[in-house]
Motif scaffolding. Structure first.
Motif, PDB file in Angstrom:
ATOM      1  N   ARG A  53       0.822  -1.201   0.000  1.00 44.93           N
ATOM      2  CA  ARG A  53       0.000   0.000   0.000  1.00 44.93           C
ATOM      3  C   ARG A  53       0.859   1.255   0.000  1.00 44.93           C
ATOM      4  N   SER A  54       0.351   2.303  -0.628  1.00 44.74           N
ATOM      5  CA  SER A  54       1.028   3.591  -0.645  1.00 44.74           C
ATOM      6  C   SER A  54       0.792   4.309   0.679  1.00 44.74           C
ATOM      7  N   VAL A  55       1.416   5.485   0.828  1.00 49.59           N
ATOM      8  CA  VAL A  55       1.225   6.271   2.052  1.00 49.59           C
ATOM      9  C   VAL A  55      -0.223   6.742   2.185  1.00 49.59           C
ATOM     10  N   LEU A  56      -0.967   6.749   1.084  1.00 51.19           N
ATOM     11  CA  LEU A  56      -2.371   7.156   1.110  1.00 51.19           C
ATOM     12  C   LEU A  56      -3.306   5.976   1.319  1.00 51.19           C
ATOM     13  N   THR A  93      -3.651   3.445  -0.785  1.00 55.25           N
ATOM     14  CA  THR A  93      -4.044   2.856  -2.063  1.00 55.25           C
ATOM     15  C   THR A  93      -3.008   1.806  -2.473  1.00 55.25           C
ATOM     16  N   PRO A  94      -3.386   0.886  -3.353  1.00 56.70           N
ATOM     17  CA  PRO A  94      -2.411  -0.127  -3.784  1.00 56.70           C
ATOM     18  C   PRO A  94      -1.203   0.507  -4.462  1.00 56.70           C
ATOM     19  N   LEU A  95      -0.029  -0.028  -4.169  1.00 51.47           N
ATOM     20  CA  LEU A  95       1.184   0.425  -4.848  1.00 51.47           C
ATOM     21  C   LEU A  95       1.207  -0.131  -6.261  1.00 51.47           C
ATOM     22  N   ALA A  96       1.291   0.749  -7.235  1.00 53.44           N
ATOM     23  CA  ALA A  96       1.354   0.324  -8.625  1.00 53.44           C
ATOM     24  C   ALA A  96       2.733  -0.228  -8.939  1.00 53.44           C
ATOM     25  N   GLY A  97       2.789  -1.099  -9.938  1.00 51.38           N
ATOM     26  CA  GLY A  97       4.080  -1.623 -10.383  1.00 51.38           C
ATOM     27  C   GLY A  97       4.164  -3.124 -10.229  1.00 51.38           C
ATOM     28  N   GLY A  98       5.187  -3.704 -10.842  1.00 50.19           N
ATOM     29  CA  GLY A  98       5.374  -5.144 -10.824  1.00 50.19           C
ATOM     30  C   GLY A  98       6.131  -5.613  -9.604  1.00 50.19           C
ATOM     31  N   ASN A  99       6.641  -6.844  -9.692  1.00 51.63           N
ATOM     32  CA  ASN A  99       7.355  -7.466  -8.579  1.00 51.63           C
ATOM     33  C   ASN A  99       8.851  -7.162  -8.574  1.00 51.63           C
ATOM     34  N   PHE A 150       0.902  16.211 -11.450  1.00 52.13           N
ATOM     35  CA  PHE A 150       1.574  15.659 -10.277  1.00 52.13           C
ATOM     36  C   PHE A 150       0.535  15.033  -9.349  1.00 52.13           C
ATOM     37  N   LEU A 151       0.262  13.763  -9.632  1.00 54.28           N
ATOM     38  CA  LEU A 151      -0.699  12.965  -8.880  1.00 54.28           C
ATOM     39  C   LEU A 151       0.029  11.802  -8.234  1.00 54.28           C
ATOM     40  N   PRO A 152      -0.522  11.210  -7.186  1.00 53.05           N
ATOM     41  CA  PRO A 152       0.160  10.101  -6.497  1.00 53.05           C
ATOM     42  C   PRO A 152       0.570   8.987  -7.458  1.00 53.05           C
ATOM     43  N   GLN A 153       1.853   8.589  -7.351  1.00 55.67           N
ATOM     44  CA  GLN A 153       2.473   7.511  -8.131  1.00 55.67           C
ATOM     45  C   GLN A 153       2.511   7.799  -9.633  1.00 55.67           C
ATOM     46  N   ALA A 154       2.287   9.045 -10.033  1.00 65.24           N
ATOM     47  CA  ALA A 154       2.247   9.379 -11.457  1.00 65.24           C
ATOM     48  C   ALA A 154       3.500  10.080 -11.942  1.00 65.24           C
ATOM     49  N   ARG A 155       4.258  10.737 -11.039  1.00 65.41           N
ATOM     50  CA  ARG A 155       5.432  11.496 -11.471  1.00 65.41           C
ATOM     51  C   ARG A 155       6.582  11.187 -10.512  1.00 65.41           C
ATOM     52  N   ASP A 156       7.273  10.119 -10.791  1.00 66.65           N
ATOM     53  CA  ASP A 156       8.373   9.681  -9.930  1.00 66.65           C
ATOM     54  C   ASP A 156       9.686  10.351 -10.321  1.00 66.65           C
ATOM     55  N   GLY A 157      10.539  10.539  -9.330  1.00 66.72           N
ATOM     56  CA  GLY A 157      11.940  10.873  -9.524  1.00 66.72           C
ATOM     57  C   GLY A 157      12.784   9.848  -8.792  1.00 66.72           C
ATOM     58  N   THR A 158      14.069  10.113  -8.659  1.00 65.95           N
ATOM     59  CA  THR A 158      14.946   9.182  -7.941  1.00 65.95           C
ATOM     60  C   THR A 158      15.903   9.947  -7.033  1.00 65.95           C
ATOM     61  N   ALA A 159      16.284   9.276  -5.961  1.00 67.28           N
ATOM     62  CA  ALA A 159      17.327   9.763  -5.060  1.00 67.28           C
ATOM     63  C   ALA A 159      18.450   8.737  -5.046  1.00 67.28           C
ATOM     64  N   THR A 160      19.686   9.194  -5.200  1.00 67.32           N
ATOM     65  CA  THR A 160      20.853   8.306  -5.208  1.00 67.32           C
ATOM     66  C   THR A 160      21.879   8.828  -4.211  1.00 67.32           C
ATOM     67  N   ILE A 161      22.318   7.964  -3.333  1.00 67.74           N
ATOM     68  CA  ILE A 161      23.316   8.315  -2.324  1.00 67.74           C
ATOM     69  C   ILE A 161      24.550   7.458  -2.548  1.00 67.74           C
ATOM     70  N   LYS A 162      25.708   8.099  -2.599  1.00 69.00           N
ATOM     71  CA  LYS A 162      26.972   7.395  -2.776  1.00 69.00           C
ATOM     72  C   LYS A 162      27.959   7.863  -1.710  1.00 69.00           C
TER      73      LYS A 162
END
Length: 412
Positions: free
Chosen positions: A57-60, A62-68, A178-190
């Motif tokens: 589930r998402s923070v709201l 709702t089901p988390l979209a996406g595959g396994n 900009f709706l939930p799970q519709a506009r993703d970005g990424t965070a990368t830590i090195k």
């Protein structure tokens, strides 16, 4: 560390003292060898970790979209290198280069757990000079120091749709897409760091046909320093894009790689058969949390881990077919330090059972080839992990590991 040791599921690794990998497992074992020696080993490691979603589930809510996420495992090539020489009649020097700790999981970009993990990779490189001293026919002692480099990369997706609505409101964000799970970005830590530790060993030889080894490796503290970078979707409203939470910055984290204590045994049952055993303890309870600090004042990123100490047991047999060939087999039970309540998709580990086989071929008195194979059966691992602003990942992992290792050693 060693193809020969792998064939025995690492049972007796601190007592067998058969090749230069004893520099890592128990430096006192160097005292049973003589002359100049060299060993190079390489291992191909193939972990597999497949997730099955069961209502994430998402923070709201709702089901988390996406595959396994596909298979989070992948091939890794791990080298090891050793050299040893005599310094005096009862004193030997050796040096080893190894990779004692490692991790890599990587998921498909759009999988359901993307807000908790995409890529997790840790690589270590350990330089380990050692000395061994033969006190008498019964006791040998060894000690070494470790200069250890660690390099880490962690990434995850960011749900900028949910963040936008939470921060600026739906009237501002929805028209921009900009709706939930519709506009993703990424965070990368090195980040990376050098740390220092030591190891000690003792080898007892109560008879010509038996040995007992005790070996200790110290903890090594690392303060990893590097950067956090963010890939933001086009059109992100300026107040959100400029927020410290999503601004590229320096980052740091503390990691303590644990101390370990191993007791090993080796005995020749007859001219053909040998029995090996080992019990090892690792203080994984030092890993309480994964905390990343940011230089720009953004709040720390904290993931509770609460790992527990682990005790591994292994048993193995060797069969000397003739002067040129030796066959090996081993079995080990290796309980995970990961507690079910704190399991994360970065390390979806569970209890492991090792089944291993190996062989040694000596084409001449001074040369030897060793081969080892291990299949690691991993217990199916449930996960029900909730992280703030990232939702709840619920499901189960099916995992295993295959390792194939080969080494060449020569005495000069």
């Amino acid at each position: 560390m060693s193809a020969a040791s792998l064939g025995n599921a690492h049972a007796g690794a601190g007592a067998v003292a058969e090749d230069l990998s004893t520099i890592y497992f128990n430096p006192a074992g160097l005292s049973l060898m003589s002359g100049r020696q060299f060993l190079v080993a390489g291992s191909a490691i193939r972990p597999s970790a497949k997730f099955s979603n069961a209502g994430s589930r998402s923070v709201l809510g709702t089901p988390l979209a996406g595959g396994n996420g596909g298979d989070a495992g992948g091939w890794a090539l791990v080298p090891a290198l050793y050299y040893a020489m005599d310094l005096a009649p009862n004193l030997r020097f050796g040096i080893g280069l190894q990779s004692p700790f490692g991790l890599k999981t990587e998921y498909d970009a759009g999988w359901a757990g993307r807000y908790q993990a995409l890529k997790s990779e840790m690589k270590t490189f350990n330089i380990n000079p050692s000395l061994a001293y033969r006190v008498n026919d019964f006791v040998s002692l060894g000690a070494g120091v470790s200069f250890q480099y660690v390099d880490v990369e962690l990434s995850q997706a960011i749900d900028f749709g949910t963040a936008c609505i939470a921060g600026l409101g739906a009237p501002t964000c929805a028209p921009l897409g900009f709706l939930p799970q519709a506009r993703d970005g990424t965070a990368t830590i090195k980040g990376d760091d050098w740390g220092y530790g030591f190891n000690l060993g003792a080898l007892l030889t109560p008879s010509q046909n038996s040995r007992v080894g005790v070996a200790y490796r110290s903890k090594i503290r690392h303060t990893l320093k590097g950067n956090a970078s963010y890939a933001k979707p086009a059109g992100l409203p300026a107040p959100l894009a400029a927020s410290a939470t999503f601004t590229d910055t320096g980052a740091s984290a503390d990691v303590t790689l644990p101390e370990s204590l191993n007791v090993s045994g080796y005995v020749d049952l007859d001219p053909k058969w040998a029995l090996l055993g080992e019990i090892g303890w690792v203080r994984w309870s030092r890993f309480k949390e994964l905390r990343v600090r940011f230089n720009n004042g953004a709040a720390d990123s904290v993931t509770p881990e609460e790992w527990g100490n682990a005790v591994r047991v292994a048993i193995a047999v060797n069969y000397r077919y003739n002067d040129a060939w030796k066959l090996r087999g081993g079995l080990a039970y290796d309980p995970t330090p990961v507690k079910t309540a704190f399991r994360t998709p970065r390390v979806p580990d569970a209890d492991r059972t090792w089944l291993t086989f190996g062989a040694r071929y000596k084409p001449s008195e001074n040369d030897a080839w060793d081969f080892g194979y291990a299949h690691i059966f991993i217990k199916d691992a449930p996960i029900n992990k909730t992280e703030p602003n990232r939702g709840t990942l619920t499901g189960e992992y099916e995992s295993n590991v295959n390792i194939l290792s080969v080494q060449y050693s020569r005495t000069f």
